[in-house]
Structures are given as C-alpha cells and as structure tokens.
Write a protein that holds these residues in place. Structure first.
Motif, PDB file in Angstrom:
ATOM      1  N   ILE A 467      43.162  34.017  50.636  1.00 49.51           N
ATOM      2  CA  ILE A 467      43.195  34.535  49.271  1.00 49.51           C
ATOM      3  C   ILE A 467      44.108  35.759  49.264  1.00 49.51           C
ATOM      4  CG2 ILE A 467      41.802  35.354  47.326  1.00 49.51           C
ATOM      5  CD1 ILE A 467      39.350  34.124  48.865  1.00 49.51           C
ATOM      6  N   VAL A 468      45.193  35.683  48.490  1.00 49.30           N
ATOM      7  CA  VAL A 468      46.168  36.769  48.475  1.00 49.30           C
ATOM      8  C   VAL A 468      46.322  37.321  47.070  1.00 49.30           C
ATOM      9  CG1 VAL A 468      47.445  35.840  50.453  1.00 49.30           C
ATOM     10  CG2 VAL A 468      48.121  35.194  48.131  1.00 49.30           C
ATOM     11  N   GLU A 469      46.794  38.549  47.010  1.00 48.90           N
ATOM     12  CA  GLU A 469      47.118  39.181  45.744  1.00 48.90           C
ATOM     13  C   GLU A 469      48.485  38.679  45.290  1.00 48.90           C
ATOM     14  OE1 GLU A 469      46.708  43.703  44.357  1.00 48.90           O
ATOM     15  OE2 GLU A 469      48.402  43.387  45.715  1.00 48.90           O
ATOM     16  N   ALA A 470      48.580  38.258  44.035  1.00 52.80           N
ATOM     17  CA  ALA A 470      49.846  37.749  43.518  1.00 52.80           C
ATOM     18  C   ALA A 470      50.919  38.822  43.624  1.00 52.80           C
ATOM     19  CB  ALA A 470      49.682  37.308  42.063  1.00 52.80           C
ATOM     20  N   GLY A 471      52.076  38.445  44.124  1.00 52.58           N
ATOM     21  CA  GLY A 471      53.187  39.370  44.229  1.00 52.58           C
ATOM     22  C   GLY A 471      53.276  40.022  45.591  1.00 52.58           C
ATOM     23  N   SER A 472      52.258  40.805  45.956  1.00 51.18           N
ATOM     24  CA  SER A 472      52.312  41.551  47.219  1.00 51.18           C
ATOM     25  C   SER A 472      51.893  40.715  48.424  1.00 51.18           C
ATOM     26  CB  SER A 472      51.409  42.787  47.138  1.00 51.18           C
ATOM     27  OG  SER A 472      50.041  42.409  47.107  1.00 51.18           O
ATOM     28  N   LYS A 473      51.204  39.606  48.197  1.00 52.91           N
ATOM     29  CA  LYS A 473      50.641  38.755  49.260  1.00 52.91           C
ATOM     30  C   LYS A 473      49.617  39.506  50.100  1.00 52.91           C
ATOM     31  CE  LYS A 473      54.634  38.005  50.827  1.00 52.91           C
ATOM     32  NZ  LYS A 473      55.900  37.636  51.503  1.00 52.91           N
ATOM     33  N   ARG A 474      49.103  40.605  49.567  1.00 56.59           N
ATOM     34  CA  ARG A 474      48.081  41.348  50.305  1.00 56.59           C
ATOM     35  C   ARG A 474      46.829  40.487  50.440  1.00 56.59           C
ATOM     36  NH1 ARG A 474      47.201  46.833  47.752  1.00 56.59           N
ATOM     37  NH2 ARG A 474      49.201  47.201  48.800  1.00 56.59           N
ATOM     38  N   VAL A 475      46.312  40.417  51.654  1.00 57.79           N
ATOM     39  CA  VAL A 475      45.150  39.567  51.919  1.00 57.79           C
ATOM     40  C   VAL A 475      43.909  40.156  51.242  1.00 57.79           C
ATOM     41  CG1 VAL A 475      43.629  38.643  53.699  1.00 57.79           C
ATOM     42  CG2 VAL A 475      46.095  38.719  54.091  1.00 57.79           C
ATOM     43  N   GLU A 476      43.256  39.346  50.429  1.00 59.14           N
ATOM     44  CA  GLU A 476      42.030  39.759  49.754  1.00 59.14           C
ATOM     45  C   GLU A 476      40.800  39.067  50.331  1.00 59.14           C
ATOM     46  OE1 GLU A 476      43.379  41.083  45.330  1.00 59.14           O
ATOM     47  OE2 GLU A 476      42.943  38.961  45.571  1.00 59.14           O
ATOM     48  N   GLY A 477      41.014  37.943  50.997  1.00 55.03           N
ATOM     49  CA  GLY A 477      39.867  37.234  51.567  1.00 55.03           C
ATOM     50  C   GLY A 477      40.309  35.922  52.176  1.00 55.03           C
ATOM     51  N   ILE A 478      39.346  35.151  52.586  1.00 55.80           N
ATOM     52  CA  ILE A 478      39.604  33.833  53.171  1.00 55.80           C
ATOM     53  C   ILE A 478      38.442  32.920  52.831  1.00 55.80           C
ATOM     54  CG2 ILE A 478      38.556  34.448  55.393  1.00 55.80           C
ATOM     55  CD1 ILE A 478      40.726  32.738  56.741  1.00 55.80           C
ATOM     56  N   VAL A 479      38.749  31.692  52.475  1.00 55.00           N
ATOM     57  CA  VAL A 479      37.705  30.716  52.158  1.00 55.00           C
ATOM     58  C   VAL A 479      37.970  29.472  52.989  1.00 55.00           C
ATOM     59  CG1 VAL A 479      39.025  29.874  50.161  1.00 55.00           C
ATOM     60  CG2 VAL A 479      36.579  29.387  50.333  1.00 55.00           C
ATOM     61  N   SER A 480      36.937  29.004  53.674  1.00 57.03           N
ATOM     62  CA  SER A 480      37.065  27.874  54.585  1.00 57.03           C
ATOM     63  C   SER A 480      36.285  26.671  54.075  1.00 57.03           C
ATOM     64  CB  SER A 480      36.555  28.261  55.977  1.00 57.03           C
ATOM     65  OG  SER A 480      35.150  28.511  55.930  1.00 57.03           O
ATOM     66  N   LEU A 481      36.473  25.558  54.745  1.00 57.98           N
ATOM     67  CA  LEU A 481      35.722  24.352  54.407  1.00 57.98           C
ATOM     68  C   LEU A 481      34.220  24.579  54.537  1.00 57.98           C
ATOM     69  CD1 LEU A 481      37.987  21.735  56.193  1.00 57.98           C
ATOM     70  CD2 LEU A 481      37.377  21.655  53.766  1.00 57.98           C
ATOM     71  N   SER A 482      33.817  25.254  55.605  1.00 55.64           N
ATOM     72  CA  SER A 482      32.383  25.504  55.786  1.00 55.64           C
ATOM     73  C   SER A 482      31.838  26.416  54.683  1.00 55.64           C
ATOM     74  CB  SER A 482      32.123  26.106  57.168  1.00 55.64           C
ATOM     75  OG  SER A 482      32.860  27.310  57.344  1.00 55.64           O
ATOM     76  N   ASP A 483      32.638  27.364  54.201  1.00 51.77           N
ATOM     77  CA  ASP A 483      32.201  28.200  53.077  1.00 51.77           C
ATOM     78  C   ASP A 483      31.904  27.356  51.851  1.00 51.77           C
ATOM     79  OD1 ASP A 483      32.490  30.605  54.509  1.00 51.77           O
ATOM     80  OD2 ASP A 483      34.615  30.768  53.979  1.00 51.77           O
ATOM     81  N   ILE A 484      32.790  26.410  51.574  1.00 48.95           N
ATOM     82  CA  ILE A 484      32.621  25.525  50.411  1.00 48.95           C
ATOM     83  C   ILE A 484      31.305  24.760  50.517  1.00 48.95           C
ATOM     84  CG2 ILE A 484      33.519  23.505  49.223  1.00 48.95           C
ATOM     85  CD1 ILE A 484      35.198  25.886  48.634  1.00 48.95           C
ATOM     86  N   PHE A 485      31.042  24.179  51.672  1.00 53.25           N
ATOM     87  CA  PHE A 485      29.841  23.341  51.803  1.00 53.25           C
ATOM     88  C   PHE A 485      28.565  24.176  51.850  1.00 53.25           C
ATOM     89  CE2 PHE A 485      32.876  20.055  52.648  1.00 53.25           C
ATOM     90  CZ  PHE A 485      32.246  18.892  52.230  1.00 53.25           C
ATOM     91  N   ARG A 486      28.612  25.359  52.420  1.00 51.05           N
ATOM     92  CA  ARG A 486      27.423  26.213  52.384  1.00 51.05           C
ATOM     93  C   ARG A 486      27.056  26.564  50.951  1.00 51.05           C
ATOM     94  NH1 ARG A 486      30.015  28.803  56.902  1.00 51.05           N
ATOM     95  NH2 ARG A 486      28.985  28.249  58.843  1.00 51.05           N
ATOM     96  N   PHE A 487      28.082  26.789  50.143  1.00 52.08           N
ATOM     97  CA  PHE A 487      27.824  27.115  48.732  1.00 52.08           C
ATOM     98  C   PHE A 487      27.342  25.890  47.951  1.00 52.08           C
ATOM     99  CE2 PHE A 487      29.421  27.299  44.334  1.00 52.08           C
ATOM    100  CZ  PHE A 487      28.669  28.379  43.881  1.00 52.08           C
ATOM    101  N   LEU A 488      27.991  24.756  48.143  1.00 46.52           N
ATOM    102  CA  LEU A 488      27.639  23.556  47.365  1.00 46.52           C
ATOM    103  C   LEU A 488      26.278  22.989  47.746  1.00 46.52           C
ATOM    104  CD1 LEU A 488      31.039  21.642  47.242  1.00 46.52           C
ATOM    105  CD2 LEU A 488      30.037  23.110  45.493  1.00 46.52           C
ATOM    106  N   LEU A 489      25.931  23.087  49.018  1.00 48.65           N
ATOM    107  CA  LEU A 489      24.654  22.522  49.479  1.00 48.65           C
ATOM    108  C   LEU A 489      23.536  23.543  49.471  1.00 48.65           C
ATOM    109  CD1 LEU A 489      25.892  20.263  52.434  1.00 48.65           C
ATOM    110  CD2 LEU A 489      25.409  19.622  50.056  1.00 48.65           C
ATOM    111  N   GLY A 490      23.863  24.775  49.114  1.00 44.09           N
ATOM    112  CA  GLY A 490      22.830  25.811  49.010  1.00 44.09           C
ATOM    113  C   GLY A 490      22.278  26.250  50.335  1.00 44.09           C
TER     114      GLY A 490
END
Length: 490
Positions: A467-490
């Motif tokens: 996850i980057v800031e538009a323009g500066s490409k400054r890193v704001e975070g990272i989201v992975s496949l496991s993050d997605i499934f932990r959220f979707l499956l609760g």
C-alpha cells in the motif's frame, strides 16, 4: 495546495462557497485521460496525470462545491465510466456519481447518505465516497464504515460458498507438480527449485512410500544462516554433505530452539484431499502458516500409493471467490469498502498511534544477513525495500533466496557483506535499472476498494500488495493473501 482544477475559477459560483478538494481516479490505464462532468458543464475536459510509480493510474484533485455531481472520463478520446464506482443513466449516457456533504454534514461514519431533494435518482455512494475537508490546513478523510450486520452477512455468504466447493475444483486442466526425494543433496534440490522457478516442493520418502513434508525457500534461508554461522563463506562441500532428510532432522532441533523464543516451524506435512471443502483448506493454511497445501489422493484406505494432484494456495481459493461473486458483488457489502476503512493488513502507524505489529522495512544498503534474519524472526514472507523517505524501491521475498543457486553464487558470498541491493540484482536481467519492477512490486492505494484488492491478489504470482501513497510511493502498509482470508473468515 492541491494539484488539479478549482471549480470557483471555472464557474460563476457564489463567492464564499465552501469548496471540497475531491480526488478522482482512473486506474485502468490509457495514453491520455481527461475528466468532465456536471461541474465543468460537460464542455471542459480537465487533464488527469499518471501517478508516479503506477503508470496505469491517473488522478486529479478538483475543488468542488457540496452537493450531487455527475462525471465521466475521456480515455484516449473515448467517453468511459468506471463500472466499479456508483453510476446511473442520464442525459450523457452512463455516468458516475459522487455526493459531497456540506460542512455541517460531516460525521465519523457514513451509513446512509441521502440523495439531494428533488432528485429522482437512487444513488448508493456508501462504497466509494471519498469526502475530504480542510480545517486549519489539515486534510481529513471521512471513512465509510460497515455495520456489524453487513459484515456478518458478507462473511456468512463467503463461508457458505467455500463450504460447498471442494479442492478438486482447484485442479488445473493441465500442469505439473515438482516433488523431491528426501535423499537428494540439499545443493541439488536448491538448483532444481531455481531452475524450475518454484519456491516450494513436496518431499517423497521412498522407504515409507509417502509424502512426508515440503521443502521451501524458508528452508534455504535457514540453511544459509546456519552454514554461515560456521564460517565467513559458504562452501559447496558443506551443501554436498547435507541431504534433505538430514536437514529436516536438523530443522527439528532448530524448531525446538525457536520455540523458546516464541515461534516454530511446521514439523509435519499439512495436506488435503480432493474432496475437502475450500473453507477447511483455507483454514489449514492460515492455522499452520504454510504457503501451500499439497492435494493428495489415495484410492486405498491405508493411504498407500498416494497421488500428488496439485499444490493448493490461498491465491487459488481467492480466484474462486472473485469468479463466483464477480457479477453479484452487491450481495457482499464489505467488498465495496476502501481497505483503509477495515481492519486489514499491516500499516505504518501514524504519529502517536500504537503499532501492535510493526511493518518490517529495510534500506537497500542493509546486509542480506539482516534481511534473512528479519524474514525468519518477524515471520513474514517479504520485506519492502525503501529509500530514506520510506518510498518503495523494491521487495525482498523468501523466494529470492533461490537466485543464489545461479552460477553457484552461494559458494563465494558473505551474507554480512552482500547488500540487499546486490542480492536483488542477482535475479534481474543484465543491465536492467534498479527500481520498482512491475513483475515484483504489486501496489495498491489505501482508497482502493476491497474487491479490487482481492482481484489483484488472485492473479498468478501475486502474494501481497504494497500500500503506497499516490505520487510519493511512500509505503503506508502491506496486505497479503492471509490478511484477506483472516478478515473474510473472521
């Protein structure tokens, strides 16, 4: 203050009207992109500029008065609308819509914005409304929130879908799966993974007649660290004397040591049968922390003569979800939210904010040893490589370790002396410039809706998005496949 167009300069608006800086984004590429809408009288076309580091993403910020607006994009001379944003049919064909609240209308959460009186259009702006205001020179973003009921509905529908689908559906029509014999020397297996371009392979024990585990890039990271501890340089002879089975015995010892420091490595084979449902397969991956699960079939009750069918991953399962709900995403309210509005991924903390799980980042001048240690200790699969401004330069992943097999580089390197920059160049083509690689660094913006992030992660070879800031490409975070499934499956 804001790049883009000012409504007050382009219209005869009343002096003193409150203007709201509003960002418009066209993320689908093109050679030239313009914005036009009700706020331009549909006559003027305002240019949009590519986001640095994201050449397919065009944006502009316009200062608009509160109220209801319609707009479209002109992409390479053709009128287009964004199908993933709210849209209606009007006098100018299908147009996108945005509702900007007045100063007195700002609330912490947007649950059911109302269409201005006198309008006969039913517009749902919950999902993509990005309203900002300027107060004392500070830019604030009002984030939509989803109700607990809508969240539970989304999770229930996804869980129900996965429970009715089996691992058999993940099998490709054609393909190959690489398996290694446990009696192979580590050096030879190292070369095989590099030459085949795979980061992981199941292990076959001929004496036991079954699959007993997997060999992954993490194994080679641990091997490099351990062998590096016994001398300044790694030698080919050291790798020649270690078979995979011997290494696995040593890994058990390492696992016991690591347990004392709060972590461990899987010590048994995590597998699934073709008839297991996809929810159970996803949970196995999440609970054990493995990257893939071998799908193994045996026609006999005792499990003899097993057949290796496929290596299932969260990416495979996510692709099934995206394909099934592609034309009915409205039934999953959570998919419409921007990722910054939901508890998803790992983020760089804001000033004064407590960070429970720090985001690991390194400079390109850091040693390869530091990168390997961080991958193991932080239990992450990749590390963003950033400059002094924390702007994204590259990504170092576990699988990058296999590039050391090229030309037997592992025989004459020093992990402490080699920098990450040098290590990354080993896997690049000769004379290629250093910087963001479109094949390696997959990025997204904090304002991207969840369904768009999921679609990108479902593509082959994509395991996480920076996850980057538009323009500066400054890193704001990272989201992975496991993050997605932990959220979707609760």
């Amino acid at each position: 203050m804001f790049p883009g167009m000012d409504y007050a300069r382009e219209s005869s608006g009343v002096v003193g009207t409150i203007l709201i800086p509003t960002r418009f984004v066209w993320p689908y590429g093109g050679r030239s992109v313009y914005l036009s809408g009700s706020f331009t009288g549909w006559a003027d076309h305002w240019p949009m500029t590519p986001v640095e580091g994201c050449p397919t993403v065009f944006q502009t910020i316009c200062s608009l008065p509160p109220g209801y607006h319609q707009y479209k994009f002109i992409v390479d001379g053709e009128w287009r609308h964004d199908e993933h944003q709210p849209f209606v049919s009007g006098n100018y064909g299908t147009v996108n819509t945005v509702l900007l609240a007045r100063e007195s209308d700002y609330i912490p959460a947007i649950s059911s914005p109302q269409v201005p009186s006198g309008s006969s259009m039913d517009v749902d702006n919950d999902a993509f409304q990005r309203v900002v205001r300027v107060s004392d020179g500070t830019l604030h973003e009002v984030l939509p929130r989803i109700s607990e009921a809508d969240l539970e509905v989304s999770r229930h529908r996804i869980s129900g879908f996965l429970s009715t689908r089996t691992a058999y559906e993940l099998l490709p029509e054609s393909g190959k799966v690489i398996a290694l014999d446990v009696d192979l020397p580590v050096k030879q297996s190292f070369h095989i993974l590099h030459e085949q371009g795979v980061p992981i392979a199941p292990l076959w024990d001929f004496s036991k007649g079954k699959f007993v585990g997997v060999l992954s890039a993490l194994d080679f990271i641990l091997i490099m660290r351990e062998l590096g501890n016994h001398g300044s340089n790694l030698t080919e002879e050291e790798l020649e004397t270690h078979t995979i089975s011997a290494w696995k015995e040593a890994k058990l010892y390492l696992s016991r040591q690591t347990n004392e420091h709060g972590g461990s490595f899987p010590t048994r084979l995590v597998q699934a049968g073709p008839d297991e449902n996809l929810k159970d397969v996803a949970l196995k991956i999440l609970q054990t922390g493995v990257a893939t699960v071998p799908i193994i079939h045996s026609s006999s009750e005792d499990g003899s003569y097993p057949q290796l069918l496929h290596l299932a991953s969260l990416s495979d399962i996510l692709k099934c979800i995206c394909r099934y709900f592609r034309h009915s995403s409205g039934s999953l309210p959570v998919l419409q939210l921007p990722i910054c509005a939901i508890p998803l991924g790992t983020w760089v903390p804001k000033i004064g904010e407590q960070n429970i799980r720090p985001l690991a980042m390194l400079r390109p001048s850091a040693s390869l040893s530091a990168a390997l240690n961080l991958l193991v200790q932080a239990q992450v699969s990749s590390i963003p490589i950033v400059d002094d401004n924390d702007s994204l330069l590259d990504l170092y992943s576990r699988s990058d370790i296999t590039s050391l097999a090229k030309d037997k580089l592992y025989t004459h390197i020093n992990l402490e002396e080699m920098t990450i920059h040098q290590a990354l160049q080993l896997g690049q083509e000769p004379f290629s410039p250093y910087g963001i690689s479109s094949q390696r660094c997959h990025m997204c913006l904090r304002s991207d809706p969840l369904h768009k992030v999921m679609e990108r992660l479902a593509k082959p070879g994509v395991r996480r998005l920076i996850i980057v800031e538009a323009g500066s490409k400054r890193v704001e975070g990272i989201v992975s496949l496991s993050d997605i499934f932990r959220f979707l499956l609760g």
